[in-house]
Design a protein around this motif. Structure first.
Motif, short mmCIF file in Angstrom:
data_model
loop_
_atom_site.label_atom_id
_atom_site.label_comp_id
_atom_site.label_asym_id
_atom_site.label_seq_id
_atom_site.Cartn_x
_atom_site.Cartn_y
_atom_site.Cartn_z
N LYS A 1 -10.68 0.99 -4.17
CA LYS A 1 -10.35 -0.42 -4.41
C LYS A 1 -9.12 -0.62 -5.28
O LYS A 1 -8.79 -1.75 -5.65
CB LYS A 1 -11.55 -1.13 -5.06
N GLY A 2 -8.44 0.43 -5.62
CA GLY A 2 -7.33 0.32 -6.55
C GLY A 2 -6.03 -0.14 -5.92
O GLY A 2 -5.95 -0.41 -4.72
N VAL A 3 -5.01 -0.23 -6.77
CA VAL A 3 -3.69 -0.68 -6.33
C VAL A 3 -3.12 0.27 -5.27
O VAL A 3 -3.35 1.48 -5.30
CB VAL A 3 -2.74 -0.77 -7.54
N SER A 4 -2.39 -0.30 -4.32
CA SER A 4 -1.71 0.50 -3.32
C SER A 4 -0.57 1.27 -3.97
O SER A 4 0.22 0.70 -4.74
CB SER A 4 -1.16 -0.42 -2.22
N VAL A 5 -0.49 2.56 -3.70
CA VAL A 5 0.60 3.38 -4.25
C VAL A 5 1.95 2.83 -3.82
O VAL A 5 2.93 2.86 -4.57
CB VAL A 5 0.43 4.86 -3.81
N GLU A 6 2.01 2.30 -2.60
CA GLU A 6 3.27 1.74 -2.10
C GLU A 6 3.70 0.52 -2.92
O GLU A 6 4.90 0.29 -3.12
CB GLU A 6 3.12 1.36 -0.63
N ASP A 7 2.74 -0.25 -3.43
CA ASP A 7 3.07 -1.39 -4.28
C ASP A 7 3.64 -0.91 -5.62
O ASP A 7 4.54 -1.54 -6.17
CB ASP A 7 1.83 -2.26 -4.53
N VAL A 8 3.11 0.18 -6.14
CA VAL A 8 3.63 0.74 -7.39
C VAL A 8 5.08 1.19 -7.18
O VAL A 8 5.95 0.96 -8.02
CB VAL A 8 2.77 1.92 -7.89
N LYS A 9 5.35 1.80 -6.05
CA LYS A 9 6.71 2.26 -5.74
C LYS A 9 7.67 1.08 -5.64
O LYS A 9 8.81 1.15 -6.10
CB LYS A 9 6.71 3.06 -4.43
N LEU A 10 7.19 -0.01 -5.04
CA LEU A 10 8.03 -1.21 -4.94
C LEU A 10 8.29 -1.80 -6.33
O LEU A 10 9.40 -2.28 -6.61
CB LEU A 10 7.35 -2.26 -4.05
N ALA A 11 7.28 -1.75 -7.19
CA ALA A 11 7.44 -2.25 -8.57
C ALA A 11 8.49 -1.44 -9.31
O ALA A 11 9.29 -1.99 -10.08
CB ALA A 11 6.10 -2.22 -9.30
N LEU A 12 8.49 -0.13 -9.10
CA LEU A 12 9.48 0.74 -9.75
C LEU A 12 10.90 0.29 -9.41
O LEU A 12 11.79 0.33 -10.27
CB LEU A 12 9.28 2.19 -9.32
N LYS A 13 11.10 -0.16 -8.19
CA LYS A 13 12.43 -0.56 -7.72
C LYS A 13 12.75 -2.02 -8.04
O LYS A 13 13.85 -2.48 -7.77
CB LYS A 13 12.53 -0.34 -6.21
N GLY A 14 11.77 -2.74 -8.62
CA GLY A 14 12.00 -4.12 -8.99
C GLY A 14 11.74 -5.12 -7.89
O GLY A 14 12.15 -6.28 -7.97
N HIS A 15 11.03 -4.71 -6.84
CA HIS A 15 10.81 -5.59 -5.68
C HIS A 15 9.58 -6.49 -5.83
O HIS A 15 9.34 -7.33 -4.95
CB HIS A 15 10.67 -4.76 -4.40
N VAL A 16 8.79 -6.32 -6.88
CA VAL A 16 7.56 -7.10 -7.04
C VAL A 16 7.80 -8.23 -8.04
O VAL A 16 8.21 -8.00 -9.17
CB VAL A 16 6.39 -6.21 -7.51
N LYS A 17 7.52 -9.45 -7.61
CA LYS A 17 7.72 -10.61 -8.47
C LYS A 17 6.49 -10.85 -9.34
O LYS A 17 5.37 -10.46 -9.00
CB LYS A 17 8.00 -11.86 -7.63
N GLU A 18 6.72 -11.52 -10.45
CA GLU A 18 5.68 -11.89 -11.39
C GLU A 18 4.58 -12.69 -10.68
O GLU A 18 4.85 -13.59 -9.90
CB GLU A 18 6.28 -12.74 -12.53
N GLY A 19 3.32 -12.32 -10.95
CA GLY A 19 2.19 -13.05 -10.41
C GLY A 19 1.68 -12.55 -9.08
O GLY A 19 0.67 -13.07 -8.56
#
Length: 289
Positions: A120-138
């Motif tokens: 049920k945890g966070v998608s690893v791909e989402d973490v990778k996108l966050a590293l690159k700055g692609h994830v917006k607040e919220g």
């Protein structure tokens, strides 16, 4: 004969005779001043620190503990749930820390994300996108799927401030040796991506007082405890994170007042995180010239 150990041979003592790492326990104010004085070389630059790790390891508690130390009082901004083993952080959240009673904030921020979990945890791909700055607040994490490029929470043009400058893996020292292969694989996968992006990585070992009774009795024994050192060495060997990038920290949990020795461990980790992030920012700028 000669090489056989006696069955009655006593186990090694829980504490080493000398600490394997030195820390200036009595210099809390100096460490605090170092953090307070930190300023990136470029005006407006923000150092972004992303925390990830197993569910319940203490990511949100570490953010609260850092804020408590810097504000000089107990503070609880990042919500923590003590009633469930499920991950409590559901959204991508940025935490800024106010400088005293002023309207200014420290030039570094923390991002908390959903915990790593086998199902049920966070998608690893989402973490990778966050590293690159692609994830917006919220952005609300979805364990079933990654953030898509057509989603309104996808940042198509991340700035230098949106990108992560230090990746911090938060590990429960009490359960580090029993982590599932699935979690270990996810941590390695995220670490590999960070390495390819040139992002330095740090590990925080929380709950060291639950590993060793001597640490619980006196937090200053943290760098003397044989069992904790062995756990850190094993994690270092498995993940490839050097020992000088792994820091044991006791988060504030039951306490209602700050403690200088607990603060010293938190500030020691924070100072190194800031230094690694500062180097990452400068390297990125020089490589673009």
């Amino acid at each position: 004969m000669g090489g056989k150990k006696s069955k009655s041979e006593a186990p090694p003592p829980p504490l080493l005779s000398n600490p394997w790492r030195t820390i200036n326990w009595g210099r809390r104010q100096d460490a605090l001043q170092y953090v307070t004085d930190y300023k990136p070389q470029t005006e407006g630059q923000q150092l972004r620190i992303l925390l990830h790790g197993q569910t319940g390891a203490g990511k949100s508690s570490f953010i609260n503990s850092v804020q408590s130390v810097l504000l000089g009082r107990m503070y609880s901004h990042a919500l923590v749930d003590n009633t469930s083993h499920d991950t409590f952080t559901k959204k991508y959240t940025t935490y800024k820390i106010q400088i005293g009673s002023s309207d200014a904030f420290y030039p570094f921020v923390f991002n908390d994300i959903m915990g790593l979990d086998p199902k049920k945890g966070v998608s690893v791909e989402d973490v990778k996108l966050a590293l690159k700055g692609h994830v917006k607040e919220g952005y609300k994490f979805n364990p079933e799927s990654r953030l898509s490029e057509d989603d309104p929470f996808y940042n198509k043009s991340p700035t230098a401030n949106d990108k992560v400058h230090v990746l911090v893996c938060v590990i429960d020292a009490n359960t580090v040796t029993s982590m599932s292969d699935s979690i270990l694989h996810k941590i390695r996968d995220i670490r590999t991506e960070a390495s390819q992006l040139g992002i330095p990585q740090v590990a925080i070992f929380t709950k060291p007082d639950e590993v060793c009774a001597e640490i619980k009795a006196d937090i200053k024994n943290v760098y003397k405890a044989r069992s904790l050192k062995e756990k850190m060495e094993r994690f270092s060997a498995n993940m490839g994170i050097p020992m000088n990038c792994i820091f044991p920290v006791k988060n504030y949990h039951n306490e209602i007042d700050l403690n200088d020795d607990v603060d010293s461990l938190i500030l020691n980790a924070l100072r190194n995180i800031i230094n690694f992030g500062h180097d990452c920012i400068n390297f990125s700028k020089s490589s673009k010239r």
